[in-house]
Design a protein around this motif. Sequence first.
Motif, PDB file in Angstrom:
ATOM      1  N   PHE A  25     -32.610 -64.611  45.251  1.00 39.02           N
ATOM      2  CA  PHE A  25     -32.180 -65.768  44.471  1.00 39.02           C
ATOM      3  C   PHE A  25     -32.919 -67.021  44.933  1.00 39.02           C
ATOM      4  CE2 PHE A  25     -29.506 -69.489  43.839  1.00 39.02           C
ATOM      5  CZ  PHE A  25     -29.248 -69.411  42.480  1.00 39.02           C
ATOM      6  N   LEU A  26     -32.960 -67.222  46.239  1.00 37.75           N
ATOM      7  CA  LEU A  26     -33.638 -68.391  46.795  1.00 37.75           C
ATOM      8  C   LEU A  26     -35.129 -68.393  46.434  1.00 37.75           C
ATOM      9  CD1 LEU A  26     -33.569 -70.937  48.573  1.00 37.75           C
ATOM     10  CD2 LEU A  26     -33.961 -69.438  50.532  1.00 37.75           C
ATOM     11  N   ALA A  27     -35.773 -67.240  46.532  1.00 34.75           N
ATOM     12  CA  ALA A  27     -37.196 -67.155  46.198  1.00 34.75           C
ATOM     13  C   ALA A  27     -37.433 -67.491  44.732  1.00 34.75           C
ATOM     14  CB  ALA A  27     -37.726 -65.751  46.512  1.00 34.75           C
ATOM     15  N   ALA A  28     -36.581 -66.987  43.844  1.00 31.70           N
ATOM     16  CA  ALA A  28     -36.724 -67.279  42.412  1.00 31.70           C
ATOM     17  C   ALA A  28     -36.580 -68.768  42.136  1.00 31.70           C
ATOM     18  CB  ALA A  28     -35.697 -66.480  41.605  1.00 31.70           C
ATOM     19  N   THR A  70     -26.528 -57.828  50.296  1.00 34.54           N
ATOM     20  CA  THR A  70     -26.207 -59.235  50.038  1.00 34.54           C
ATOM     21  C   THR A  70     -27.281 -60.155  50.613  1.00 34.54           C
ATOM     22  OG1 THR A  70     -23.851 -58.748  50.009  1.00 34.54           O
ATOM     23  CG2 THR A  70     -24.466 -61.030  50.364  1.00 34.54           C
ATOM     24  N   ILE A  71     -27.802 -59.831  51.763  1.00 28.81           N
ATOM     25  CA  ILE A  71     -28.875 -60.636  52.358  1.00 28.81           C
ATOM     26  C   ILE A  71     -30.109 -60.611  51.470  1.00 28.81           C
ATOM     27  CG2 ILE A  71     -30.468 -60.761  54.323  1.00 28.81           C
ATOM     28  CD1 ILE A  71     -28.064 -59.711  56.036  1.00 28.81           C
ATOM     29  N   PHE A  72     -30.481 -59.428  50.978  1.00 26.16           N
ATOM     30  CA  PHE A  72     -31.647 -59.320  50.103  1.00 26.16           C
ATOM     31  C   PHE A  72     -31.420 -60.048  48.783  1.00 26.16           C
ATOM     32  CE2 PHE A  72     -32.337 -55.366  52.684  1.00 26.16           C
ATOM     33  CZ  PHE A  72     -33.492 -55.811  53.305  1.00 26.16           C
ATOM     34  N   VAL A  73     -30.218 -59.940  48.233  1.00 27.38           N
ATOM     35  CA  VAL A  73     -29.892 -60.610  46.973  1.00 27.38           C
ATOM     36  C   VAL A  73     -29.989 -62.127  47.150  1.00 27.38           C
ATOM     37  CG1 VAL A  73     -28.056 -61.054  45.292  1.00 27.38           C
ATOM     38  CG2 VAL A  73     -28.462 -58.731  46.098  1.00 27.38           C
ATOM     39  N   ALA A  96     -29.556 -64.674  37.029  1.00 23.74           N
ATOM     40  CA  ALA A  96     -28.355 -64.051  36.465  1.00 23.74           C
ATOM     41  C   ALA A  96     -28.020 -62.760  37.207  1.00 23.74           C
ATOM     42  CB  ALA A  96     -28.548 -63.787  34.976  1.00 23.74           C
ATOM     43  N   CYS A  97     -29.014 -61.905  37.402  1.00 21.28           N
ATOM     44  CA  CYS A  97     -28.776 -60.635  38.098  1.00 21.28           C
ATOM     45  C   CYS A  97     -28.285 -60.871  39.518  1.00 21.28           C
ATOM     46  CB  CYS A  97     -30.050 -59.793  38.122  1.00 21.28           C
ATOM     47  SG  CYS A  97     -30.508 -59.076  36.537  1.00 21.28           S
ATOM     48  N   THR A  98     -28.928 -61.797  40.228  1.00 21.19           N
ATOM     49  CA  THR A  98     -28.538 -62.019  41.628  1.00 21.19           C
ATOM     50  C   THR A  98     -27.161 -62.654  41.737  1.00 21.19           C
ATOM     51  OG1 THR A  98     -29.800 -64.093  41.681  1.00 21.19           O
ATOM     52  CG2 THR A  98     -30.894 -62.124  42.535  1.00 21.19           C
ATOM     53  N   LEU A  99     -26.843 -63.577  40.852  1.00 21.86           N
ATOM     54  CA  LEU A  99     -25.514 -64.197  40.922  1.00 21.86           C
ATOM     55  C   LEU A  99     -24.413 -63.181  40.626  1.00 21.86           C
ATOM     56  CD1 LEU A  99     -26.188 -67.694  39.334  1.00 21.86           C
ATOM     57  CD2 LEU A  99     -25.695 -67.160  41.736  1.00 21.86           C
ATOM     58  N   ILE A 100     -24.636 -62.321  39.653  1.00 25.42           N
ATOM     59  CA  ILE A 100     -23.626 -61.287  39.351  1.00 25.42           C
ATOM     60  C   ILE A 100     -23.534 -60.304  40.513  1.00 25.42           C
ATOM     61  CG2 ILE A 100     -22.981 -59.415  37.791  1.00 25.42           C
ATOM     62  CD1 ILE A 100     -24.371 -61.075  35.541  1.00 25.42           C
ATOM     63  N   LEU A 101     -24.681 -59.943  41.089  1.00 22.47           N
ATOM     64  CA  LEU A 101     -24.656 -59.058  42.263  1.00 22.47           C
ATOM     65  C   LEU A 101     -23.910 -59.698  43.422  1.00 22.47           C
ATOM     66  CD1 LEU A 101     -28.253 -57.587  42.092  1.00 22.47           C
ATOM     67  CD2 LEU A 101     -26.133 -56.243  42.113  1.00 22.47           C
TER      68      LEU A 101
END
Length: 137
Positions: free
Chosen positions: A87-90, A80-83, A55-60
């Motif tokens: 997301f991918l790691a999660a 954006t690269i880190f976000v 949720a946090c990464t998608l909103i970011l």
Amino acid sequence: MRQRLPVLLAALWWGSLSTLGFMVVPMLFAVLPTPAMAGGMAAKLFTAQTWLSMACTLILLMFSRSKQGLVPIAQAQAATIFVAFGFLAAVLVEFAISPHIVARENLKLWHGLGSALYLLQWLAAGATLWKVSAQRA
């Protein structure tokens, strides 16, 4: 508000990863009577953490695509690269690695991979927080 929300989201993401991974789960294994009980509870908590992270990464990511610059361009691109990596790691931990851990298949390998991806997600969340909280020049 629009300028502060990305910082709050990044702080929530990083803080929740920190609290769960470095305090709550180790305490479960120290306090609960059996490792199986601690592992079962940890699995449920990590699933909840995955949904919070997504949720946090998608909103970011939605904020990074906004036409209104919330942070300077270079910082937004790096964040954006880190976000996206976070997301991918999660998602990988939850849907590719966790089922193997729950099934107790080659536990050492899958737990090691899951821990490494969790650490990388934590680093990505920290880098995101660092980037989005930078002062405007």
